[in-house]
Design a protein around this motif. Structure first.
Motif, short mmCIF file in Angstrom:
data_model
loop_
_atom_site.label_atom_id
_atom_site.label_comp_id
_atom_site.label_asym_id
_atom_site.label_seq_id
_atom_site.Cartn_x
_atom_site.Cartn_y
_atom_site.Cartn_z
N ASP A 1 -8.29 61.70 -14.35
CA ASP A 1 -9.01 60.63 -13.68
C ASP A 1 -8.00 59.61 -13.16
O ASP A 1 -6.79 59.80 -13.30
CB ASP A 1 -10.05 59.98 -14.61
N GLN A 2 -8.50 58.52 -12.55
CA GLN A 2 -7.59 57.53 -11.98
C GLN A 2 -6.71 56.87 -13.04
O GLN A 2 -5.53 56.63 -12.80
CB GLN A 2 -8.37 56.48 -11.20
N GLN A 3 -7.28 56.57 -14.19
CA GLN A 3 -6.48 55.94 -15.23
C GLN A 3 -5.39 56.90 -15.73
O GLN A 3 -4.26 56.49 -16.00
CB GLN A 3 -7.34 55.46 -16.40
N GLY A 4 -5.71 58.17 -15.84
CA GLY A 4 -4.71 59.15 -16.24
C GLY A 4 -3.58 59.24 -15.22
O GLY A 4 -2.40 59.35 -15.59
N ALA A 5 -3.93 59.18 -13.94
CA ALA A 5 -2.90 59.20 -12.89
C ALA A 5 -2.02 57.96 -12.98
O ALA A 5 -0.79 58.04 -12.82
CB ALA A 5 -3.56 59.29 -11.51
N GLN A 6 -2.62 56.81 -13.26
CA GLN A 6 -1.83 55.59 -13.42
C GLN A 6 -0.91 55.67 -14.63
O GLN A 6 0.25 55.25 -14.57
CB GLN A 6 -2.76 54.37 -13.54
N VAL B 1 23.20 50.46 -19.58
CA VAL B 1 21.80 50.10 -19.77
C VAL B 1 21.02 50.40 -18.50
O VAL B 1 21.43 50.01 -17.41
CB VAL B 1 21.65 48.59 -20.09
N SER B 2 19.91 51.11 -18.64
CA SER B 2 18.96 51.28 -17.54
C SER B 2 17.60 51.46 -18.18
O SER B 2 17.23 52.55 -18.62
CB SER B 2 19.31 52.47 -16.66
N ARG B 3 16.86 50.37 -18.25
CA ARG B 3 15.53 50.37 -18.85
C ARG B 3 14.54 49.79 -17.87
O ARG B 3 14.78 48.74 -17.28
CB ARG B 3 15.50 49.53 -20.12
N THR B 4 13.43 50.46 -17.71
CA THR B 4 12.39 50.03 -16.79
C THR B 4 11.11 49.74 -17.56
O THR B 4 10.76 50.48 -18.47
CB THR B 4 12.12 51.14 -15.74
N ALA B 5 10.44 48.67 -17.17
CA ALA B 5 9.15 48.31 -17.77
C ALA B 5 8.11 48.18 -16.67
O ALA B 5 8.21 47.29 -15.82
CB ALA B 5 9.27 47.00 -18.54
N PRO B 6 7.13 49.08 -16.64
CA PRO B 6 6.05 48.94 -15.66
C PRO B 6 5.26 47.66 -15.95
O PRO B 6 4.93 47.37 -17.09
CB PRO B 6 5.17 50.16 -15.90
N VAL B 7 5.01 46.88 -14.90
CA VAL B 7 4.26 45.64 -15.03
C VAL B 7 2.80 45.86 -14.65
O VAL B 7 1.90 45.23 -15.20
CB VAL B 7 4.91 44.53 -14.16
N GLY B 8 2.56 46.77 -13.72
CA GLY B 8 1.21 47.07 -13.29
C GLY B 8 1.18 48.29 -12.39
O GLY B 8 2.21 48.71 -11.88
N THR B 9 -0.02 48.86 -12.23
CA THR B 9 -0.19 50.04 -11.39
C THR B 9 -1.37 49.84 -10.44
O THR B 9 -2.28 49.05 -10.73
CB THR B 9 -0.46 51.31 -12.23
N LYS B 10 -1.32 50.56 -9.32
CA LYS B 10 -2.41 50.50 -8.35
C LYS B 10 -2.57 51.87 -7.71
O LYS B 10 -1.60 52.44 -7.20
CB LYS B 10 -2.10 49.46 -7.28
N VAL B 11 -3.78 52.42 -7.75
CA VAL B 11 -4.07 53.69 -7.08
C VAL B 11 -4.39 53.38 -5.63
O VAL B 11 -5.26 52.58 -5.33
CB VAL B 11 -5.28 54.40 -7.75
N THR B 12 -3.66 54.03 -4.72
CA THR B 12 -3.93 53.84 -3.29
C THR B 12 -4.61 55.05 -2.68
O THR B 12 -5.12 54.98 -1.57
CB THR B 12 -2.63 53.52 -2.52
N LEU B 13 -4.63 56.18 -3.41
CA LEU B 13 -5.33 57.39 -2.97
C LEU B 13 -5.68 58.19 -4.21
O LEU B 13 -4.85 58.34 -5.12
CB LEU B 13 -4.42 58.24 -2.06
N PHE B 14 -6.91 58.70 -4.25
CA PHE B 14 -7.32 59.56 -5.35
C PHE B 14 -8.34 60.57 -4.85
O PHE B 14 -9.38 60.19 -4.32
CB PHE B 14 -7.93 58.76 -6.51
N THR B 15 -8.01 61.86 -4.99
CA THR B 15 -8.94 62.90 -4.56
C THR B 15 -9.40 63.79 -5.70
O THR B 15 -10.23 64.66 -5.50
CB THR B 15 -8.29 63.81 -3.48
N GLY B 16 -8.85 63.62 -6.87
CA GLY B 16 -9.15 64.50 -7.99
C GLY B 16 -8.03 65.51 -8.20
O GLY B 16 -7.64 65.77 -9.33
#
Length: 185
Positions: A15-20, A88-103
């Motif tokens: 689903d969209q949350q899984g994709a995010q 050092v190379s560490r990334t922290a996601p701050v937020g996500t946004k779905v711009t396309l979702f077809t399943g």
């Protein structure tokens, strides 16, 4: 792939949350210090990308992270820092946004911050922070989300504070003592 901080997550919801969730986790892996290590890069690429893109992307990553590139960031041909230095190379996601979702496919933007550079006395690439957005095009394949392609752009970035920067030893110690996240969202 298993590292000192755990595995790259998998088994995301269809689903969209899984994709995010997949996009956030894959962003962390794709900008990790491990991607610079030839011995671990292939494992990351095979875990994150759709099968038919693996060979092409392994070649592209190997070219991007060439000996010349590794020299510029102060690493040897195996992606390791010099004695007394910590990369050092560490990334922290701050937020996500779905711009396309077809399943069966999804495009997800992941807004990230991170710390990058080499901690140590005399480092020519000291650890600094960055803000960027990764766009990942995902495919639902074999019961999970996998990356088909990705891109990265700068920002959006907040105003920097006037906080005093930590010294190289504090940064290196933090990297050693605090494990990176292996699951986001």
């Amino acid at each position: 792939m298993t590292g000192k901080n755990g595995e790259i997550a998998s088994g995301f919801a269809h689903d969209q949350q899984g994709a995010q969730s997949a996009a956030a986790n894959y962003s962390v892996a794709l900008v990790s210090a491990d991607i610079l290590k030839p011995s671990q890069r292939a494992q990351i690429v095979r875990k994150v990308f759709v099968t038919d893109r693996v060979d092409e992307l392994e070649t592209k990553f190997d070219q991007a992270y060439s000996k010349e590139f590794l020299d510029k960031v102060g690493l040897d041909e195996n992606g390791n820092a010099s004695e007394g230095m910590t990369y050092v190379s560490r990334t922290a996601p701050v937020g996500t946004k779905v711009t396309l979702f077809t399943g069966s496919s999804a495009t997800v933007e992941v807004w990230c911050t991170g710390v990058f550079g080499t901690a140590g006395i005399g480092s020519t690439t000291p650890v600094s922070n960055d803000w960027f957005t990764m766009t990942l095009k995902l495919q639902w394949v074999g019961g999970d989300w996998k990356v088909d392609s990705f891109s990265q752009k700068d920002g959006p970035a907040p105003v920097n504070t006037d906080r005093t920067a930590s010294n190289a030893d504090e940064i290196a110690k933090a990297v050693e003592e605090y494990g990176g996240f292996t699951y986001a969202r």
